[in-house]
Design a protein around this motif. Structure first.
Motif, PDB file in Angstrom:
ATOM      1  N   GLY A 178       0.793  -1.218   0.000  1.00 41.78           N
ATOM      2  CA  GLY A 178       0.000   0.000   0.000  1.00 41.78           C
ATOM      3  C   GLY A 178       0.825   1.267   0.000  1.00 41.78           C
ATOM      4  N   ASP A 179       2.084   1.175   0.463  1.00 42.29           N
ATOM      5  CA  ASP A 179       2.941   2.357   0.552  1.00 42.29           C
ATOM      6  C   ASP A 179       4.391   1.905   0.423  1.00 42.29           C
ATOM      7  N   LEU A 180       5.101   2.424  -0.571  1.00 40.37           N
ATOM      8  CA  LEU A 180       6.468   1.964  -0.840  1.00 40.37           C
ATOM      9  C   LEU A 180       7.425   2.278   0.303  1.00 40.37           C
ATOM     10  N   GLU A 181       7.410   3.499   0.795  1.00 37.12           N
ATOM     11  CA  GLU A 181       8.367   3.875   1.832  1.00 37.12           C
ATOM     12  C   GLU A 181       8.068   3.177   3.147  1.00 37.12           C
ATOM     13  N   GLU A 182       6.799   3.026   3.438  1.00 37.64           N
ATOM     14  CA  GLU A 182       6.402   2.302   4.645  1.00 37.64           C
ATOM     15  C   GLU A 182       6.877   0.850   4.565  1.00 37.64           C
ATOM     16  N   LEU A 216       8.650  -4.690  -4.608  1.00 36.58           N
ATOM     17  CA  LEU A 216       7.509  -4.047  -3.947  1.00 36.58           C
ATOM     18  C   LEU A 216       6.909  -3.046  -4.915  1.00 36.58           C
ATOM     19  N   ASN A 217       5.604  -3.075  -5.102  1.00 43.45           N
ATOM     20  CA  ASN A 217       4.987  -2.094  -5.989  1.00 43.45           C
ATOM     21  C   ASN A 217       3.643  -1.622  -5.447  1.00 43.45           C
ATOM     22  N   VAL A 218       3.191  -0.489  -5.983  1.00 46.38           N
ATOM     23  CA  VAL A 218       1.884   0.056  -5.602  1.00 46.38           C
ATOM     24  C   VAL A 218       0.943   0.055  -6.810  1.00 46.38           C
ATOM     25  N   TRP A 219       1.119  -0.919  -7.688  1.00 44.80           N
ATOM     26  CA  TRP A 219       0.344  -0.978  -8.919  1.00 44.80           C
ATOM     27  C   TRP A 219      -1.112  -1.373  -8.692  1.00 44.80           C
ATOM     28  N   ASN A 220      -1.447  -1.852  -7.513  1.00 45.95           N
ATOM     29  CA  ASN A 220      -2.855  -2.083  -7.176  1.00 45.95           C
ATOM     30  C   ASN A 220      -3.455  -0.875  -6.459  1.00 45.95           C
ATOM     31  N   GLY A 221      -2.694   0.232  -6.442  1.00 50.53           N
ATOM     32  CA  GLY A 221      -3.182   1.470  -5.843  1.00 50.53           C
ATOM     33  C   GLY A 221      -2.510   1.772  -4.518  1.00 50.53           C
ATOM     34  N   LYS A 222      -2.150   3.028  -4.324  1.00 50.15           N
ATOM     35  CA  LYS A 222      -1.604   3.432  -3.038  1.00 50.15           C
ATOM     36  C   LYS A 222      -2.684   3.281  -1.970  1.00 50.15           C
ATOM     37  N   GLY A 223      -2.279   2.720  -0.851  1.00 50.94           N
ATOM     38  CA  GLY A 223      -3.238   2.466   0.221  1.00 50.94           C
ATOM     39  C   GLY A 223      -3.987   1.162   0.067  1.00 50.94           C
ATOM     40  N   ALA A 224      -3.567   0.297  -0.865  1.00 47.61           N
ATOM     41  CA  ALA A 224      -4.229  -0.994  -1.053  1.00 47.61           C
ATOM     42  C   ALA A 224      -4.290  -1.764   0.264  1.00 47.61           C
ATOM     43  N   LYS A 225      -5.459  -2.316   0.566  1.00 48.50           N
ATOM     44  CA  LYS A 225      -5.668  -3.047   1.815  1.00 48.50           C
ATOM     45  C   LYS A 225      -5.359  -4.537   1.629  1.00 48.50           C
ATOM     46  N   ALA A 226      -5.120  -5.193   2.745  1.00 47.28           N
ATOM     47  CA  ALA A 226      -4.860  -6.636   2.708  1.00 47.28           C
ATOM     48  C   ALA A 226      -6.134  -7.397   2.378  1.00 47.28           C
ATOM     49  N   GLY A 266      10.921 -21.926  17.053  1.00 43.25           N
ATOM     50  CA  GLY A 266      12.018 -21.633  16.138  1.00 43.25           C
ATOM     51  C   GLY A 266      11.633 -20.885  14.883  1.00 43.25           C
ATOM     52  N   VAL A 267      10.375 -20.489  14.760  1.00 41.46           N
ATOM     53  CA  VAL A 267       9.896 -19.744  13.586  1.00 41.46           C
ATOM     54  C   VAL A 267       9.505 -18.337  14.019  1.00 41.46           C
ATOM     55  N   LEU A 268      10.004 -17.336  13.303  1.00 35.12           N
ATOM     56  CA  LEU A 268       9.618 -15.952  13.537  1.00 35.12           C
ATOM     57  C   LEU A 268       8.445 -15.617  12.623  1.00 35.12           C
ATOM     58  N   PHE A 269       7.299 -15.334  13.230  1.00 30.97           N
ATOM     59  CA  PHE A 269       6.100 -14.969  12.483  1.00 30.97           C
ATOM     60  C   PHE A 269       5.972 -13.446  12.491  1.00 30.97           C
ATOM     61  N   THR A 270       5.779 -12.864  11.312  1.00 32.33           N
ATOM     62  CA  THR A 270       5.637 -11.422  11.210  1.00 32.33           C
ATOM     63  C   THR A 270       4.805 -11.093   9.975  1.00 32.33           C
ATOM     64  N   GLU A 271       4.503  -9.833   9.782  1.00 37.88           N
ATOM     65  CA  GLU A 271       3.853  -9.405   8.541  1.00 37.88           C
ATOM     66  C   GLU A 271       4.255  -7.975   8.253  1.00 37.88           C
ATOM     67  N   ASP A 272       4.343  -7.647   6.970  1.00 34.08           N
ATOM     68  CA  ASP A 272       4.737  -6.298   6.597  1.00 34.08           C
ATOM     69  C   ASP A 272       3.552  -5.342   6.779  1.00 34.08           C
ATOM     70  N   PRO A 273       3.754  -4.039   6.645  1.00 31.57           N
ATOM     71  CA  PRO A 273       2.674  -3.078   6.916  1.00 31.57           C
ATOM     72  C   PRO A 273       1.460  -3.236   6.001  1.00 31.57           C
ATOM     73  N   SER A 274       1.615  -3.953   4.887  1.00 33.26           N
ATOM     74  CA  SER A 274       0.493  -4.173   3.975  1.00 33.26           C
ATOM     75  C   SER A 274      -0.200  -5.512   4.219  1.00 33.26           C
ATOM     76  N   GLY A 275       0.201  -6.195   5.280  1.00 35.52           N
ATOM     77  CA  GLY A 275      -0.467  -7.442   5.649  1.00 35.52           C
ATOM     78  C   GLY A 275       0.074  -8.684   4.976  1.00 35.52           C
TER      79      GLY A 275
END
Length: 283
Positions: A178-182, A216-226, A266-275
């Motif tokens: 949803g946001d490249l810099e984020e 990483l791209n915003v081709w589905n629109g800036k602010g695209a939701k998960a 032993g597994v690190l679970f995380t998610e990026d700001p776009s889900g």
């Protein structure tokens, strides 16, 4: 090119897709793509090559079609050992009437593009020797030139396609965000550096000087939701960390940045700001 997908780097290892039609999707990845079925039970199928898992298909309860213009998978990219195997794969697709959506010479790699039956994007590529990559400071120069289909097909003519060859790996992931810099602020904490940009619409990041492990791209629109968790498409992807110390450092960096992160078995679970959900394991 094994030096870009091995210790001590952080790199993509495998991914999981939520699917709606398990039989059709399994048949496609086995017959059209050439993956081996490594394990199959209930609503989960593990596929790969030479015993190495690259792709998992999972059918969640109450699965739905992914809504349009959401974050998630743009494509995942399968890296073949060399351009001769890429040519052999093109010949296999031609002989079996598997449609392509495109092809390109990116100057650092030669790539084919296609879609699976549920519209997940796939790239299959071979790297150009890294000694031939051109850099402008810390930015690698990539292009989108016509692919030499004829030359590749001729090169692979005498190499019968018997499935994904030994040495095949998940070369990179390309994600809608949803946001490249984020997004970059998040991945920088994992250890990735920005090595290429595209007119404010895409970033390419890597470790160890690769042309990119993640796009990483915003081709589905800036602010695209998960997308909803039960939607088709990317379920999660896995990054390999070289050791427990590196994994712990990533965990601490992510927590310091107030990102979702937890370690379990032993597994690190995380998610990026776009889900986009990520598992980080010790390779």
């Amino acid at each position: 090119m094994n030096k870009f997908h091995t210790d001590p780097l952080i790199y993509p290892l495998n991914l999981s897709l939520n699917v709606m039609d398990m039989e059709k999707m399994t048949r496609f990845y086995r017959d059209s793509m050439g993956f081996e079925i490594l394990e199959k039970k209930d609503d989960v199928v593990h596929l790969g090559t030479s015993g190495r898992r690259i792709l998992t298909l999972e059918r969640p309860e109450n699965v739905i079609q992914k809504p349009p213009r959401r974050s998630g998978l743009y494509h995942f990219a399968i890296l073949l050992p060399d351009r001769k195997h890429l040519g052999s794969f093109i010949n296999h697709l031609r002989d079996n009437n598997v449609p392509l959506t495109g092809g390109a010479d990116h100057e650092v790699s030669e790539a084919l593009y296609l879609q699976d039956p549920e519209d997940n994007g796939i790239e299959v590529y071979a790297d150009v020797p890294d000694s031939q990559w051109e850099w402008d400071g810390d930015q690698v120069l990539m292009g989108t030139d016509p692919l030499d289909f004829r030359g590749l097909m001729e090169l692979g003519r005498d190499l019968d396609w018997t499935g994904m060859p030994e040495g095949t790996k998940l070369g990179h992931m390309h994600l809608h965000v949803g946001d490249l810099e984020e997004a970059f602020s998040y991945y920088r904490r994992i250890g990735f550096k920005r090595v290429a940009q595209m007119a404010g619409s895409a970033n390419f990041i890597s470790t160890g000087g690769y042309h990119h492990h993640i796009g990483l791209n915003v081709w589905n629109g800036k602010g695209a939701k998960a997308a909803p968790e039960n939607a088709t498409g990317l379920r999660y992807y896995t990054l390999a960390a070289p050791d427990g110390e590196a994994q712990k450092k990533i965990f601490e960096e992510l927590k310091q940045g107030n990102y979702k992160a937890e370690i379990e078995d032993g597994v690190l679970f995380t998610e990026d700001p776009s889900g986009n959900r990520i598992r980080i394991i010790i390779a």
